[in-house]
Design a protein around this motif. Structure first.
Motif, PDB file in Angstrom:
ATOM      1  N   SER A 123       1.299  65.787  86.201  1.00 23.84           N
ATOM      2  CA  SER A 123       0.114  65.027  85.838  1.00 23.84           C
ATOM      3  C   SER A 123       0.350  64.443  84.456  1.00 23.84           C
ATOM      4  O   SER A 123       0.785  65.150  83.547  1.00 23.84           O
ATOM      5  N   HIS A 124       0.095  63.153  84.322  1.00 24.14           N
ATOM      6  CA  HIS A 124       0.382  62.512  83.039  1.00 24.14           C
ATOM      7  C   HIS A 124      -0.532  62.998  81.938  1.00 24.14           C
ATOM      8  O   HIS A 124      -0.238  62.815  80.771  1.00 24.14           O
ATOM      9  N   ARG A 125      -1.645  63.611  82.328  1.00 21.76           N
ATOM     10  CA  ARG A 125      -2.535  64.228  81.347  1.00 21.76           C
ATOM     11  C   ARG A 125      -1.732  65.215  80.490  1.00 21.76           C
ATOM     12  O   ARG A 125      -1.915  65.314  79.291  1.00 21.76           O
ATOM     13  N   TRP A 126      -0.828  65.937  81.120  1.00 20.38           N
ATOM     14  CA  TRP A 126       0.012  66.892  80.389  1.00 20.38           C
ATOM     15  C   TRP A 126       1.348  66.278  80.007  1.00 20.38           C
ATOM     16  O   TRP A 126       1.860  66.537  78.917  1.00 20.38           O
ATOM     17  N   LEU A 127       1.925  65.504  80.920  1.00 18.08           N
ATOM     18  CA  LEU A 127       3.277  64.997  80.670  1.00 18.08           C
ATOM     19  C   LEU A 127       3.344  64.113  79.431  1.00 18.08           C
ATOM     20  O   LEU A 127       4.287  64.217  78.648  1.00 18.08           O
ATOM     21  N   LEU A 128       2.340  63.239  79.248  1.00 19.45           N
ATOM     22  CA  LEU A 128       2.394  62.307  78.112  1.00 19.45           C
ATOM     23  C   LEU A 128       2.493  63.055  76.780  1.00 19.45           C
ATOM     24  O   LEU A 128       3.442  62.827  76.024  1.00 19.45           O
ATOM     25  N   PRO A 129       1.542  63.983  76.479  1.00 20.01           N
ATOM     26  CA  PRO A 129       1.677  64.678  75.189  1.00 20.01           C
ATOM     27  C   PRO A 129       2.898  65.590  75.123  1.00 20.01           C
ATOM     28  O   PRO A 129       3.538  65.681  74.069  1.00 20.01           O
ATOM     29  N   ILE A 130       3.253  66.239  76.240  1.00 24.00           N
ATOM     30  CA  ILE A 130       4.394  67.166  76.204  1.00 24.00           C
ATOM     31  C   ILE A 130       5.681  66.415  75.893  1.00 24.00           C
ATOM     32  O   ILE A 130       6.482  66.838  75.053  1.00 24.00           O
ATOM     33  N   VAL A 131       5.862  65.269  76.542  1.00 24.54           N
ATOM     34  CA  VAL A 131       7.089  64.500  76.313  1.00 24.54           C
ATOM     35  C   VAL A 131       7.157  63.996  74.869  1.00 24.54           C
ATOM     36  O   VAL A 131       8.204  64.055  74.227  1.00 24.54           O
ATOM     37  N   GLY A 132       6.014  63.548  74.339  1.00 25.22           N
ATOM     38  CA  GLY A 132       5.973  63.075  72.958  1.00 25.22           C
ATOM     39  C   GLY A 132       6.374  64.174  71.971  1.00 25.22           C
ATOM     40  O   GLY A 132       7.229  63.970  71.104  1.00 25.22           O
ATOM     41  N   LEU A 133       5.759  65.343  72.145  1.00 25.64           N
ATOM     42  CA  LEU A 133       6.034  66.446  71.218  1.00 25.64           C
ATOM     43  C   LEU A 133       7.457  66.967  71.373  1.00 25.64           C
ATOM     44  O   LEU A 133       8.130  67.298  70.397  1.00 25.64           O
ATOM     45  N   LEU A 134       7.897  67.036  72.633  1.00 24.57           N
ATOM     46  CA  LEU A 134       9.262  67.499  72.891  1.00 24.57           C
ATOM     47  C   LEU A 134      10.270  66.602  72.182  1.00 24.57           C
ATOM     48  O   LEU A 134      11.235  67.081  71.573  1.00 24.57           O
ATOM     49  N   LEU A 164       9.178  57.977  80.107  1.00 23.10           N
ATOM     50  CA  LEU A 164       8.306  58.611  81.103  1.00 23.10           C
ATOM     51  C   LEU A 164       7.590  57.560  81.947  1.00 23.10           C
ATOM     52  O   LEU A 164       7.607  57.604  83.183  1.00 23.10           O
ATOM     53  N   MET A 165       6.990  56.572  81.279  1.00 25.43           N
ATOM     54  CA  MET A 165       6.231  55.561  82.018  1.00 25.43           C
ATOM     55  C   MET A 165       7.147  54.710  82.886  1.00 25.43           C
ATOM     56  O   MET A 165       6.802  54.347  84.002  1.00 25.43           O
ATOM     57  N   PHE A 166       8.331  54.429  82.359  1.00 20.47           N
ATOM     58  CA  PHE A 166       9.295  53.628  83.111  1.00 20.47           C
ATOM     59  C   PHE A 166       9.706  54.357  84.388  1.00 20.47           C
ATOM     60  O   PHE A 166       9.744  53.779  85.475  1.00 20.47           O
ATOM     61  N   GLN A 167       9.982  55.649  84.252  1.00 17.21           N
ATOM     62  CA  GLN A 167      10.370  56.423  85.436  1.00 17.21           C
ATOM     63  C   GLN A 167       9.207  56.520  86.415  1.00 17.21           C
ATOM     64  O   GLN A 167       9.399  56.516  87.626  1.00 17.21           O
ATOM     65  N   THR A 168       7.998  56.588  85.880  1.00 17.71           N
ATOM     66  CA  THR A 168       6.835  56.671  86.754  1.00 17.71           C
ATOM     67  C   THR A 168       6.659  55.393  87.572  1.00 17.71           C
ATOM     68  O   THR A 168       6.519  55.457  88.784  1.00 17.71           O
ATOM     69  N   VAL A 169       6.696  54.244  86.905  1.00 19.03           N
ATOM     70  CA  VAL A 169       6.430  53.011  87.656  1.00 19.03           C
ATOM     71  C   VAL A 169       7.590  52.635  88.566  1.00 19.03           C
ATOM     72  O   VAL A 169       7.398  51.923  89.548  1.00 19.03           O
ATOM     73  N   THR A 170       8.799  53.123  88.266  1.00 15.78           N
ATOM     74  CA  THR A 170       9.902  52.814  89.167  1.00 15.78           C
ATOM     75  C   THR A 170      10.127  53.964  90.144  1.00 15.78           C
ATOM     76  O   THR A 170      11.049  53.921  90.950  1.00 15.78           O
ATOM     77  N   ALA A 171       9.252  54.999  90.070  1.00 14.54           N
ATOM     78  CA  ALA A 171       9.292  56.148  90.984  1.00 14.54           C
ATOM     79  C   ALA A 171      10.700  56.722  91.111  1.00 14.54           C
ATOM     80  O   ALA A 171      11.238  56.845  92.204  1.00 14.54           O
ATOM     81  N   ASN A 172      11.317  57.020  89.989  1.00 15.63           N
ATOM     82  CA  ASN A 172      12.624  57.668  90.024  1.00 15.63           C
ATOM     83  C   ASN A 172      12.766  58.554  88.801  1.00 15.63           C
ATOM     84  O   ASN A 172      11.933  58.539  87.907  1.00 15.63           O
ATOM     85  N   ARG A 173      13.844  59.353  88.792  1.00 17.01           N
ATOM     86  CA  ARG A 173      14.021  60.292  87.689  1.00 17.01           C
ATOM     87  C   ARG A 173      15.307  60.042  86.931  1.00 17.01           C
ATOM     88  O   ARG A 173      15.733  60.867  86.144  1.00 17.01           O
ATOM     89  N   ILE A 174      15.970  58.939  87.186  1.00 25.30           N
ATOM     90  CA  ILE A 174      17.265  58.697  86.554  1.00 25.30           C
ATOM     91  C   ILE A 174      17.262  57.451  85.685  1.00 25.30           C
ATOM     92  O   ILE A 174      17.806  57.456  84.599  1.00 25.30           O
ATOM     93  N   LEU A 175      16.648  56.394  86.175  1.00 27.71           N
ATOM     94  CA  LEU A 175      16.650  55.160  85.400  1.00 27.71           C
ATOM     95  C   LEU A 175      15.768  55.315  84.172  1.00 27.71           C
ATOM     96  O   LEU A 175      14.692  55.884  84.241  1.00 27.71           O
ATOM     97  N   THR A 176      16.256  54.809  83.035  1.00 31.18           N
ATOM     98  CA  THR A 176      15.437  54.776  81.832  1.00 31.18           C
ATOM     99  C   THR A 176      15.546  53.363  81.274  1.00 31.18           C
ATOM    100  O   THR A 176      16.443  52.622  81.661  1.00 31.18           O
ATOM    101  N   PRO A 177      14.631  52.984  80.372  1.00 27.47           N
ATOM    102  CA  PRO A 177      14.730  51.637  79.815  1.00 27.47           C
ATOM    103  C   PRO A 177      16.107  51.377  79.216  1.00 27.47           C
ATOM    104  O   PRO A 177      16.663  50.291  79.375  1.00 27.47           O
ATOM    105  N   SER A 178      16.682  52.391  78.547  1.00 27.87           N
ATOM    106  CA  SER A 178      17.991  52.176  77.918  1.00 27.87           C
ATOM    107  C   SER A 178      19.064  51.946  78.960  1.00 27.87           C
ATOM    108  O   SER A 178      19.920  51.081  78.797  1.00 27.87           O
ATOM    109  N   ILE A 179      19.014  52.750  80.043  1.00 27.99           N
ATOM    110  CA  ILE A 179      20.035  52.591  81.076  1.00 27.99           C
ATOM    111  C   ILE A 179      19.894  51.221  81.741  1.00 27.99           C
ATOM    112  O   ILE A 179      20.880  50.611  82.150  1.00 27.99           O
ATOM    113  N   MET A 180      18.662  50.724  81.823  1.00 28.19           N
ATOM    114  CA  MET A 180      18.459  49.402  82.415  1.00 28.19           C
ATOM    115  C   MET A 180      18.730  48.274  81.417  1.00 28.19           C
ATOM    116  O   MET A 180      18.458  47.110  81.710  1.00 28.19           O
TER     117      MET A 180
END
Lengths: 252, 339
Positions: free
Chosen positions: B284-295, B80-96
């Motif tokens: 909003s990362h207020r919601w995204l951070l916990p939602i992604v973790g739990l998901l 999530l954070m990686f996609q946020t700072v690179t402003a994209n929805r496809i790249l992930t740390p693993s893909i990079m």
């Protein structure tokens, strides 16, 4: 006042901004004009610290852009680039609310909400406030981004081609708004603009650039001269005075 | 006849689905539902089919659940954070290539120090050294990639694939050169598995992931701004270079932790974060951070549960995750998110 001294920027071997020195007066509208590739947008991004300059210095309201903290600069000056695209779905109001980030750090107060509503109202966005930005037309999106920098409530407002994508009505309204911001709220507005007639009708000062150099700086009366414009644009432009505004005729 | 009978129900069904779909729910409701689902998955995992010596079975399961929770949070947050700072929805740390880099470091360490020395070294100390190396290298490598001006996403994707291949190639070269017995020590590290996790490593990882999750939570408003893209973030007073460097550092530590615990899971992050964006109406990362973790936790623990109960350990969870994630990745590419 924005003071530029000896500002240079190169991409590789190409000098895009070459030794530009100028003083942009406070509380007024300043337009930067010039042909494509003149370095207008690059100059704006150097002033606004979006890109580092190779040489020279810029001071905005007495703050040295290279040495001042980003947060403090964000409360002094706002910049909007030409192209803005979002990777996420945001509502217009939420986008505009980001303009308050330098002041409230993401926790908007009642005062922040006032600024947000004011900006929405000024850009005729109240009816669109709950729509998603990616569902808007190009012009509406442009206005949403401008509302964001307006909500930032800074003394200095730099806009790169704010009339991009706007129809005639909204172009005129945009320029009137910028004029009002300068006249009533004492803001310093700097715009990069392609339409010399908008520059002529609405600005106090015009900077004419070409090939990275600042060729002329003056009032619309001084810049809107056939010989000056010929030097800048390389074409013959007839100047007519209509209702006290100098209008360039270059369509035929 | 059966087909005809099903037809009148269809509109009813879609209407019910539309109103009951999580997409229509507020982020708080989604979060609550996910928390309940996570809890249910944990309880089921701990208690289902419980027999034999409880004193042996329960601690083993607890270690497994804890490892999955940690990996879910680490992979979810880092993506999530990686996609946020690179402003994209496809790249992930693993893909990079982040986790290939980690495996390369592992291999190089075994090659240089020797597998037997490494195997007898204290687990936590070895882990700390690996993470440190990982942070150092990824810091050097990825910082200049992402803190510069606007670069095309296509280029980044290519760079990622090339780097990933380079690290994997480097690893396999070293593996060919090394002693076969040392290679066997290494081999265990290369496939995601929750069946062999060192409890000592678990505590160290928990501390690291917890600290980073807390730091991410403190950064949540800044992360929202960073997602607007570099220029807008700079305009809004974010020290882009510094913050992005920090976030990439956090990402590489998280990747190192999850890879050290269970091995590489390439598409898991993409899968979880894409689902998270779909479920969370509010960006909003207020919601995204916990939602992604739990998901992530629900997907991993639930997946492992299904794997153990339904497929009877016949296949590795990572294979299922990679299959689903790979399809999603292709779908995202085709849908045109890559702009």
């Amino acid at each position: 006042m924005i003071r530029l001294s000896g500002v240079c920027k190169s991409y590789g071997t190409a000098r895009v901004v070459d030794q530009v020195s100028a003083e942009i007066p406070s509380e007024g509208v300043t337009s930067i004009i010039g042909p494509n590739g003149a370095g207008k947008s690059t100059l704006l991004s150097l002033i606004s610290r979006l890109q580092p300059m190779d040489a020279g210095s810029v001071a905005v309201g007495g703050l040295d852009v290279a040495a001042t903290g980003s947060r403090e600069l964000a409360r002094t000056m706002a910049i909007l680039r030409q192209e803005n695209h979002l990777t996420m779905r945001l509502k217009v109001r939420d986008l505009v609310a980001f303009g308050r980030f330098p002041h409230s750090g993401g926790r908007p107060t009642a005062e922040d909400r006032g600024h947000i509503e004011y900006a929405l109202e000024q850009l005729d966005l109240l009816t669109l406030a709950d729509r998603f930005v990616d569902e808007l037309s190009g012009g509406q999106r442009q206005r949403a981004f401008i509302a964001m920098v307006l909500a930032q409530d800074t003394g200095y407002l730099l806009l790169d081609e704010p009339l991009n994508n706007l129809d005639m009505k909204h172009s005129v309204e945009m320029m009137r708004l910028l004029r009002r911001l300068a006249d009533e709220l004492g803001k310093t507005v700097v715009v990069v603009i392609h339409d010399i007639n908008f520059a002529s009708c609405y600005s106090d000062t015009i900077l004419a650039m070409r090939g990275g150099r600042l060729l002329h700086q003056g009032t619309p009366g001084q810049i809107m001269q056939p010989e000056v414009l010929r030097e800048v644009y390389d074409i013959d432009i007839r100047i007519e005075e209509i209702d006290g505004n100098r209008i360039g005729v270059y369509f035929a | 006849m059966a087909d005809r009978a099903a037809v009148p129900q269809a509109p009813e069904l879609t209407a019910r689905r539309r109103s009951g779909l999580p997409r229509a729910a507020s982020p708080a409701v989604v979060l609550a539902m996910l928390a309940i689902a996570t809890l249910a998955a944990v309880v089921l995992f701990m208690t289902l089919d419980l027999r034999g010596n409880l004193g042996y079975v329960l601690p083993r399961r607890a270690v497994k659940v804890a490892a999955m929770l940690l990996v879910a949070v680490a992979v979810g947050l880092s993506t999530l954070m990686f996609q946020t700072v690179t402003a994209n929805r496809i790249l992930t740390p693993s893909i990079m290539g982040f986790d290939s880099l980690y495996l390369f470091i592992q291999t190089a360490l075994v090659f240089a120090v020797g597998g037997s020395t490494l195997a007898t070294a204290p687990v936590v100390g070895k882990f700390a050294a690996e993470v440190l190396l990982m942070v150092l290298f990824s810091g050097l490598l990825y910082r200049w990639l992402f803190t510069g001006g606007a670069r095309s996403l296509h280029l980044m994707l290519l760079v990622g694939i090339v780097l990933g291949t380079l690290f994997r190639g480097g690893s396999s070269l070293l593996q060919r050169l090394m002693d076969p017995s040392e290679y066997i020590i290494l081999q265990d590290l290369f496939f995601a598995s929750f069946n062999q996790v060192d409890p000592a490593l678990l505590w160290a990882s928990a501390a690291v992931v917890g600290a980073i999750a807390a730091a991410a939570w403190r950064l949540r408003h800044t992360l929202d701004v960073l997602a607007l893209g570099r220029d807008t973030a700079v305009n809004l007073g974010v020290d882009h270079r510094r913050v992005v460097s920090w976030v990439l550092l956090m990402c590489s530590v998280l990747v190192a932790v999850s890879t050290a615990l269970v091995g590489p899971v390439t598409f898991f992050g993409l899968l979880v974060v894409s689902l998270g964006y779909q479920l969370c109406r509010e960006y909003s990362h207020r919601w995204l951070l916990p939602i992604v973790g739990l998901l992530g936790a629900v997907a991993l623990i639930g997946g492992q549960l299904v794997l153990e109960q339904v497929f009877g350990f016949d296949t590795a969870l990572s294979i299922i995750i990679e299959f689903a994630g790979g399809i999603l990745f292709l779908f995202l590419l085709l849908k045109g998110s890559l702009k």
